[in-house]
Enzyme design. Structure first.
Site, PDB file in Angstrom:
ATOM      1  N   GLU A   1       3.122  -0.960  -7.734  1.00 22.82           N
ATOM      2  CA  GLU A   1       3.810  -0.906  -6.500  1.00 22.82           C
ATOM      3  C   GLU A   1       5.014  -1.850  -6.998  1.00 22.82           C
ATOM      4  O   GLU A   1       6.079  -1.717  -6.294  1.00 22.82           O
ATOM      5  CB  GLU A   1       3.000  -1.614  -5.449  1.00 22.82           C
TER       6      GLU A   1
ATOM      7  N   GLY B   1      -7.046  -3.773 -11.143  1.00 24.49           N
ATOM      8  CA  GLY B   1      -8.125  -2.603 -11.106  1.00 24.49           C
ATOM      9  C   GLY B   1      -9.534  -3.577 -11.591  1.00 24.49           C
ATOM     10  O   GLY B   1      -9.768  -4.373 -11.262  1.00 24.49           O
TER      11      GLY B   1
ATOM     12  N   GLY C   1     -17.264   7.178  -0.950  1.00 22.31           N
ATOM     13  CA  GLY C   1     -16.791   7.098   0.491  1.00 22.31           C
ATOM     14  C   GLY C   1     -15.929   5.870   0.547  1.00 22.31           C
ATOM     15  O   GLY C   1     -15.920   4.893  -0.381  1.00 22.31           O
TER      16      GLY C   1
ATOM     17  N   ASN D   1       0.769  -0.998   0.012  1.00 22.50           N
ATOM     18  CA  ASN D   1       0.201  -0.112  -0.113  1.00 22.50           C
ATOM     19  C   ASN D   1       0.892   1.154   0.133  1.00 22.50           C
ATOM     20  O   ASN D   1       0.817   1.929   0.987  1.00 22.50           O
ATOM     21  CB  ASN D   1      -0.834   0.124   1.009  1.00 22.50           C
TER      22      ASN D   1
ATOM     23  N   GLY E   1     -11.250   3.266  -1.168  1.00 22.38           N
ATOM     24  CA  GLY E   1     -11.625   1.890  -0.409  1.00 22.38           C
ATOM     25  C   GLY E   1     -11.652   0.471  -1.286  1.00 22.38           C
ATOM     26  O   GLY E   1     -11.782  -0.507  -0.636  1.00 22.38           O
ATOM     27  N   ALA E   2     -11.675   0.507  -2.386  1.00 19.67           N
ATOM     28  CA  ALA E   2     -11.793  -0.793  -3.369  1.00 19.67           C
ATOM     29  C   ALA E   2     -10.530  -1.760  -3.076  1.00 19.67           C
ATOM     30  O   ALA E   2     -11.056  -2.877  -2.795  1.00 19.67           O
ATOM     31  CB  ALA E   2     -11.742  -0.296  -4.681  1.00 19.67           C
ATOM     32  N   GLY E   3      -9.344  -1.237  -2.873  1.00 19.06           N
ATOM     33  CA  GLY E   3      -8.296  -2.146  -2.443  1.00 19.06           C
ATOM     34  C   GLY E   3      -8.362  -2.795  -1.127  1.00 19.06           C
ATOM     35  O   GLY E   3      -8.263  -3.929  -0.730  1.00 19.06           O
ATOM     36  N   ASP E   4      -8.879  -1.847   0.070  1.00 18.84           N
ATOM     37  CA  ASP E   4      -9.119  -2.501   1.297  1.00 18.84           C
ATOM     38  C   ASP E   4     -10.194  -3.454   1.291  1.00 18.84           C
ATOM     39  O   ASP E   4     -10.230  -4.471   2.060  1.00 18.84           O
ATOM     40  CB  ASP E   4      -9.134  -1.295   2.189  1.00 18.84           C
TER      41      ASP E   4
ATOM     42  N   GLY F   1       9.843 -15.121   0.668  1.00 21.76           N
ATOM     43  CA  GLY F   1       9.298 -15.626   1.727  1.00 21.76           C
ATOM     44  C   GLY F   1       7.802 -15.842   1.567  1.00 21.76           C
ATOM     45  O   GLY F   1       7.123 -16.915   2.069  1.00 21.76           O
TER      46      GLY F   1
ATOM     47  N   ARG G   1       2.181   4.604  -0.280  1.00 19.91           N
ATOM     48  CA  ARG G   1       1.754   5.967   0.136  1.00 19.91           C
ATOM     49  C   ARG G   1       2.998   7.108   0.377  1.00 19.91           C
ATOM     50  O   ARG G   1       3.094   7.305   1.368  1.00 19.91           O
ATOM     51  CB  ARG G   1       0.694   6.254   1.294  1.00 19.91           C
TER      52      ARG G   1
END
Length: 225
Positions: free
Chosen positions: A104, A133, A212, A72, A160-163, A124, A74
């Site tokens: 990433e 996406g 949201g 993630n 919030g889509a990834g979470d 690991g 940021r």
């Protein structure tokens, strides 16, 4: 951050009492022998949250729990890109499951997704999930490399889509009772990967149809409808 005409705003806590409380809660959760422990790199930026997060991850591993990790990235929250890259990569050996985007992988490793997935496994983790996406996700283990297509959605806000995708994924993995020792073989069984990640994709897709983050999360009934 800005996406087209619409700005998206995120609020992250600074070091303080909340982080100390997080350390206590994380210890209690692991002591309760929950099936899955999940953490992200934002928790690694400042103390005491960093120490609490990593301490709980190690305890979870000792108890045989499945450890999930979301890099993630940021960058605006880190002192530098180099600091972010070094810290995020350093914690890979703690994880059994890693969820990461193609962007990433490029930032962390400087390679394409296929090469990067193999490099991550070498550190690991047993399962690497590459999110694509609207295209769905790609699941890579020592035994398979599978693309699970995304779910159609009239997206209005991807916050919030990834979470939510991760939440759906972990619900499925936990419900199957998977452990670090069994997850690779279990996901290799006929249709298992598709079932787990079609569900996760659907959770993420539904989230994008509402504005949201928390208010957009679907109920289990909505996902199963």
């Amino acid at each position: 951050m800005a996406r087209g005409w619409r700005a998206r705003f995120f609020v992250f806590p600074r070091p303080g009492g909340g982080h100390a409380a997080a350390r206590r809660r994380s210890r209690d959760a692991v002591a309760g022998r929950r099936a899955v422990y999940h953490f992200g790199s934002v928790s690694l930026i400042a103390e005491p949250c960093r120490t609490a997060t990593l301490d709980a991850a190690r305890r979870a591993r000792d108890l045989g729990a499945l450890v999930s990790y979301d890099p993630n990235v940021r960058l605006a929250l880190w002192p530098s890109a180099d600091a972010a890259r070094a810290e995020i990569l350093a914690q890979l050996p703690l994880a059994d499951v890693v969820k990461v985007s193609e962007e990433e992988i490029e930032f962390l490793l400087g390679v394409d997704a296929t090469t990067g997935a193999q490099q991550l496994l070498e550190q690991g983790p047993k399962v690497v999930i590459i999110t694509l996406g609207p295209g769905g996700c790609r699941i890579v283990t020592a035994r398979q490399d599978v693309l699970v297509p995304g779910q159609p959605a009239a997206a209005v806000d991807t916050t919030g889509a990834g979470d939510s995708f991760v939440g759906g994924m972990l619900l499925q993995l936990a419900s199957l009772g998977l452990t670090p020792a069994t997850i690779v073989d279990a996901l290799s069984e006929d249709g298992a990967t598709e079932r787990v990640f079609t569900f996760a994709n659907r959770v993420g897709a539904i989230t994008t149809t509402r504005r949201g983050a928390i208010p957009a999360l679907p109920t289990l009934a909505e996902v199963q409808d």
